[in-house]
Design a protein around this motif. Structure first.
Motif, PDB file in Angstrom:
ATOM      1  N   GLN A  38       0.860  -1.152   0.041  1.00  0.00           N
ATOM      2  CA  GLN A  38       0.041  -0.047  -0.060  1.00  0.00           C
ATOM      3  C   GLN A  38       0.813   1.167  -0.049  1.00  0.00           C
ATOM      4  O   GLN A  38       0.536   2.264  -0.495  1.00  0.00           O
ATOM      5  CB  GLN A  38      -0.821  -0.136   1.199  1.00  0.00           C
ATOM      6  N   LEU A  39       2.150   1.044   0.540  1.00  0.00           N
ATOM      7  CA  LEU A  39       2.811   2.156   0.467  1.00  0.00           C
ATOM      8  C   LEU A  39       3.678   2.758  -0.858  1.00  0.00           C
ATOM      9  O   LEU A  39       3.367   3.882  -1.110  1.00  0.00           O
ATOM     10  CB  LEU A  39       4.241   2.217   1.313  1.00  0.00           C
ATOM     11  N   GLU A  40       3.782   1.651  -1.661  1.00  0.00           N
ATOM     12  CA  GLU A  40       4.353   2.043  -3.048  1.00  0.00           C
ATOM     13  C   GLU A  40       3.128   2.619  -3.928  1.00  0.00           C
ATOM     14  O   GLU A  40       3.140   3.520  -4.545  1.00  0.00           O
ATOM     15  CB  GLU A  40       4.644   0.645  -3.485  1.00  0.00           C
ATOM     16  N   GLU A  41       1.865   1.845  -3.610  1.00  0.00           N
ATOM     17  CA  GLU A  41       0.727   2.304  -4.174  1.00  0.00           C
ATOM     18  C   GLU A  41       0.431   3.729  -4.125  1.00  0.00           C
ATOM     19  O   GLU A  41       0.031   4.478  -5.086  1.00  0.00           O
ATOM     20  CB  GLU A  41      -0.542   1.345  -3.853  1.00  0.00           C
ATOM     21  N   LYS A  42       0.531   3.981  -2.909  1.00  0.00           N
ATOM     22  CA  LYS A  42       0.077   5.584  -2.288  1.00  0.00           C
ATOM     23  C   LYS A  42       1.282   6.415  -2.916  1.00  0.00           C
ATOM     24  O   LYS A  42       1.072   7.662  -3.421  1.00  0.00           O
ATOM     25  CB  LYS A  42       0.311   5.552  -0.757  1.00  0.00           C
ATOM     26  N   ILE A  43       2.762   6.038  -3.117  1.00  0.00           N
ATOM     27  CA  ILE A  43       3.700   6.771  -3.387  1.00  0.00           C
ATOM     28  C   ILE A  43       3.245   7.050  -4.992  1.00  0.00           C
ATOM     29  O   ILE A  43       3.395   8.373  -5.333  1.00  0.00           O
ATOM     30  CB  ILE A  43       5.110   6.092  -3.238  1.00  0.00           C
ATOM     31  N   LEU A  44       2.855   5.945  -5.659  1.00  0.00           N
ATOM     32  CA  LEU A  44       2.810   6.191  -7.178  1.00  0.00           C
ATOM     33  C   LEU A  44       1.360   7.070  -7.353  1.00  0.00           C
ATOM     34  O   LEU A  44       1.469   8.020  -8.071  1.00  0.00           O
ATOM     35  CB  LEU A  44       2.478   5.009  -7.801  1.00  0.00           C
ATOM     36  N   GLU A  45       0.535   6.959  -6.373  1.00  0.00           N
ATOM     37  CA  GLU A  45      -0.708   7.574  -6.644  1.00  0.00           C
ATOM     38  C   GLU A  45      -0.376   9.168  -6.338  1.00  0.00           C
ATOM     39  O   GLU A  45      -1.026  10.114  -7.068  1.00  0.00           O
ATOM     40  CB  GLU A  45      -1.781   7.298  -5.599  1.00  0.00           C
ATOM     41  N   VAL A  46       0.248   9.593  -5.228  1.00  0.00           N
ATOM     42  CA  VAL A  46       0.441  10.984  -4.701  1.00  0.00           C
ATOM     43  C   VAL A  46       1.684  11.343  -5.956  1.00  0.00           C
ATOM     44  O   VAL A  46       1.406  12.659  -6.201  1.00  0.00           O
ATOM     45  CB  VAL A  46       1.112  10.966  -3.481  1.00  0.00           C
ATOM     46  N   ALA A  97       7.850  12.104   2.911  1.00  0.00           N
ATOM     47  CA  ALA A  97       8.359  11.125   3.772  1.00  0.00           C
ATOM     48  C   ALA A  97       7.205  10.024   4.270  1.00  0.00           C
ATOM     49  O   ALA A  97       6.074  10.280   3.883  1.00  0.00           O
ATOM     50  CB  ALA A  97       8.702  11.736   5.190  1.00  0.00           C
ATOM     51  N   PHE A  98       7.487   8.964   4.739  1.00  0.00           N
ATOM     52  CA  PHE A  98       6.750   7.979   5.435  1.00  0.00           C
ATOM     53  C   PHE A  98       7.061   7.901   6.801  1.00  0.00           C
ATOM     54  O   PHE A  98       8.107   7.860   7.283  1.00  0.00           O
ATOM     55  CB  PHE A  98       7.011   6.648   4.827  1.00  0.00           C
ATOM     56  N   ILE A  99       5.998   7.843   7.599  1.00  0.00           N
ATOM     57  CA  ILE A  99       6.295   7.915   9.064  1.00  0.00           C
ATOM     58  C   ILE A  99       5.448   6.643   9.506  1.00  0.00           C
ATOM     59  O   ILE A  99       4.359   6.325   9.242  1.00  0.00           O
ATOM     60  CB  ILE A  99       5.721   9.037  10.051  1.00  0.00           C
ATOM     61  N   ALA A 100       6.047   5.962  10.694  1.00  0.00           N
ATOM     62  CA  ALA A 100       5.326   4.581  11.175  1.00  0.00           C
ATOM     63  C   ALA A 100       6.302   4.252  12.510  1.00  0.00           C
ATOM     64  O   ALA A 100       7.230   4.652  12.443  1.00  0.00           O
ATOM     65  CB  ALA A 100       5.613   3.495  10.390  1.00  0.00           C
ATOM     66  N   GLU A 135      12.177  -2.542   1.088  1.00  0.00           N
ATOM     67  CA  GLU A 135      12.693  -2.603  -0.465  1.00  0.00           C
ATOM     68  C   GLU A 135      11.799  -1.439  -1.090  1.00  0.00           C
ATOM     69  O   GLU A 135      12.412  -0.670  -1.829  1.00  0.00           O
ATOM     70  CB  GLU A 135      11.871  -3.916  -1.106  1.00  0.00           C
ATOM     71  N   ILE A 136      10.504  -0.979  -0.752  1.00  0.00           N
ATOM     72  CA  ILE A 136       9.883  -0.029  -1.309  1.00  0.00           C
ATOM     73  C   ILE A 136      10.788   1.615  -0.981  1.00  0.00           C
ATOM     74  O   ILE A 136      10.807   2.160  -1.654  1.00  0.00           O
ATOM     75  CB  ILE A 136       8.442  -0.027  -0.798  1.00  0.00           C
ATOM     76  N   LEU A 137      11.076   1.490   0.367  1.00  0.00           N
ATOM     77  CA  LEU A 137      11.737   2.701   0.714  1.00  0.00           C
ATOM     78  C   LEU A 137      13.092   3.046  -0.071  1.00  0.00           C
ATOM     79  O   LEU A 137      13.497   4.113  -0.518  1.00  0.00           O
ATOM     80  CB  LEU A 137      11.905   2.849   2.213  1.00  0.00           C
TER      81      LEU A 137
END
Ligand code: PXG
Length: 454
Positions: free
Chosen positions: A208-216, A223-226, A248-250
């Motif tokens: 979902q992180l990769e999908e959101k990066i591509l969408e935005v 940044a991604f925070i978790a 891997e995505i980061l």
């Protein structure tokens, strides 16, 4: 207002007449009256009725070294007499803040050698948001503003903190989140994994992180925070596949990674930081809570050297708090870290108490109410369900709150997040105290089950 004790009643009246408590239903609190906690030692609290309570939550996840350590009181008193306050704004500094920054750099992951101090975890995350955007602006990419966060994550209660967090009930009050913050699914297999195996679900949630990066658009993402392990969301331990796939995505996209270590930091997982536990390589880490064992408020943001090199080229960072790096808080934090190191408290969590707690907690799996027991280090969660096989909940019964009330009445503090019971005891808890905690937890599960059947 149920107490017969005049002193308790007096305090409860003060509460009714003058105090607005955090995260509380003011009217309901008035009707019931707060429990008044008056003293504490080790892992135990005492209330104004004379009850002794095993604190399975280390206060609010923070009292790492346990209650009642005179050394911290002495450090505060000494610093108050020497230099109770000075600011760090106008080309000044003081010894405790500098020594503390060095002590934190010594225990932080390699290459994270700089600390910006705040008064709380929320302020740490506000600082993060402004620093991330400032960083990208200095690099000539001012559009990289969006921070990706996770649903049901917790990052504080200021406007930025609550926006970064993914708590719907917080967003509903006050028109949050603010623009520029988006949320993705959390890796909470038990509640949201459906028919997937935990491993499949972990990969799905990470993707979902990769999908959101591509969408935005990567050009818009700062940044991604978790949290390495979500705390307030219900001690959510991600499936084993989650963090490797996130890493891997980061590695693929040019965005910063922020680990919110407010709960996981300072030994909770049996390592100094949750990032050590999962072998993460954050660019920034938010800290608070265990930094001072909660004896005095303090938070901060640990920043990677490469990020600082960029910030060094950006002129003034127009951000800071009156109490950034407060000398008394810094002196207490230094003493707290000294105790954690010299008494090898985290080593003992790693080698002895965490394995023991995890083993003993899992014995509760045989209880008819328990759908899952999970945990890492000195973090634990117990899922309460109606049907173990399908993970079906008792709808609308407030089972978690019933159990929490029984715990209180039986001398144990165990938090309820919905129908998930959670624990995070002080890091100094002994094996005998773990036995007591688990015995009391089982008794309260029994009482909860009887109440549901009765
Ligand atoms: N990040 C994380 C991961 C936290 O757990 C904060 C930031 C904010 O820290 P401050 O110091 O501003 O509170 C937290 C705080 C709960 C609960 O219900 C948890 C927190 C605070 C209040 C309640 O478990 N965590």
């Amino acid at each position: 207002m149920t107490s017969n004790n005049p002193q308790t009643r007096e305090w409860q009246t003060l509460s009714n007449d003058h105090h607005l408590a955090p995260f509380s239903d003011f009217k309901q609190l008035k009707e019931k009256g707060p429990r008044i906690i008056t003293s504490a030692k080790g892992v135990y609290l005492w209330d104004s009725e004379g009850n002794k309570i095993l604190d399975g939550m280390a206060g609010l996840w923070c009292v790492a070294i346990g209650y009642g350590r005179d050394e911290l009181a002495d450090a505060a008193s000494k610093q108050m007499r020497e230099l109770p306050y000075y600011n760090l704004f106008f080309q000044t500094a003081h010894p405790p803040v500098l020594e503390l920054a060095k002590a934190i750099a010594d225990i932080a992951p390699q290459g994270m050698n700089h600390v910006f101090f705040t008064g709380s975890g929320s302020e740490g995350n506000d600082t993060m948001l402004r620093m991330v955007r400032h960083y990208w602006a200095i690099k000539g990419q001012p559009k990289k503003k969006v921070i990706i966060s996770r649903k049901n994550g917790y990052h504080g209660s200021t406007v930025a903190g609550a926006s970064l967090g993914g708590m719907k009930y917080m967003h509903e009050q006050g028109d949050l989140p603010i623009p520029g913050i988006v949320h993705i699914a959390q890796p909470y297999w038990f509640a949201e994994g459906g028919d997937m195996t935990p491993e499949e679900f972990g990969v799905w949630a990470a993707n979902q992180l990769e999908e959101k990066i591509l969408e935005v658009g990567v050009d818009n993402v700062g940044a991604f925070i978790a949290e390495p392990i979500q705390g307030a969301g219900g001690v959510i331990i991600p499936p084993d596949t989650y963090w490797p796939r996130i890493k891997e995505i980061l590695a693929k996209y040019d965005i910063l990674f922020v680990a919110d270590e407010v709960i996981c930091g300072f030994g909770r997982t049996g390592e100094w930081f949750g990032s050590d536990f999962y072998d993460l390589k954050p660019d920034m880490m938010t800290i608070a809570k265990g930094l001072t064992s909660g004896y005095i408020p303090m938070g901060g943001l640990i920043v990677r050297d490469e990020v600082v090199e960029v910030l060094n080229e950006g002129g003034d960072f127009n951000h800071g708090f009156t109490y950034s790096g407060h000398p008394v808080a810094a002196a207490v934090a230094l003493e707290n870290i000294r105790i954690l190191r010299e008494e090898k408290i985290i080593e003992r969590v790693h080698a002895e108490t965490a394995p023991y707690l995890q083993k003993r907690l899992r014995e509760l799996n045989d209880h008819p109410l328990v759908g899952e027991v999970r945990g890492v280090g000195l973090l634990g969660a117990i899922e309460l369900v109606q049907d173990k096989a399908t993970r079906k909940r008792y709808e609308g019964k407030g089972v978690g709150m019933i159990c929490r009330t029984f715990c209180f009445e039986n001398g144990l503090i165990m938090r309820a997040v919905g129908d998930t019971m959670i624990i995070a005891p002080p890091l100094v808890i002994t094996l005998a105290e773990i036995d007591e905690l688990v015995t009391k937890a089982r008794k309260c599960l029994d009482l909860t089950l009887s109440a549901l059947q009765g």
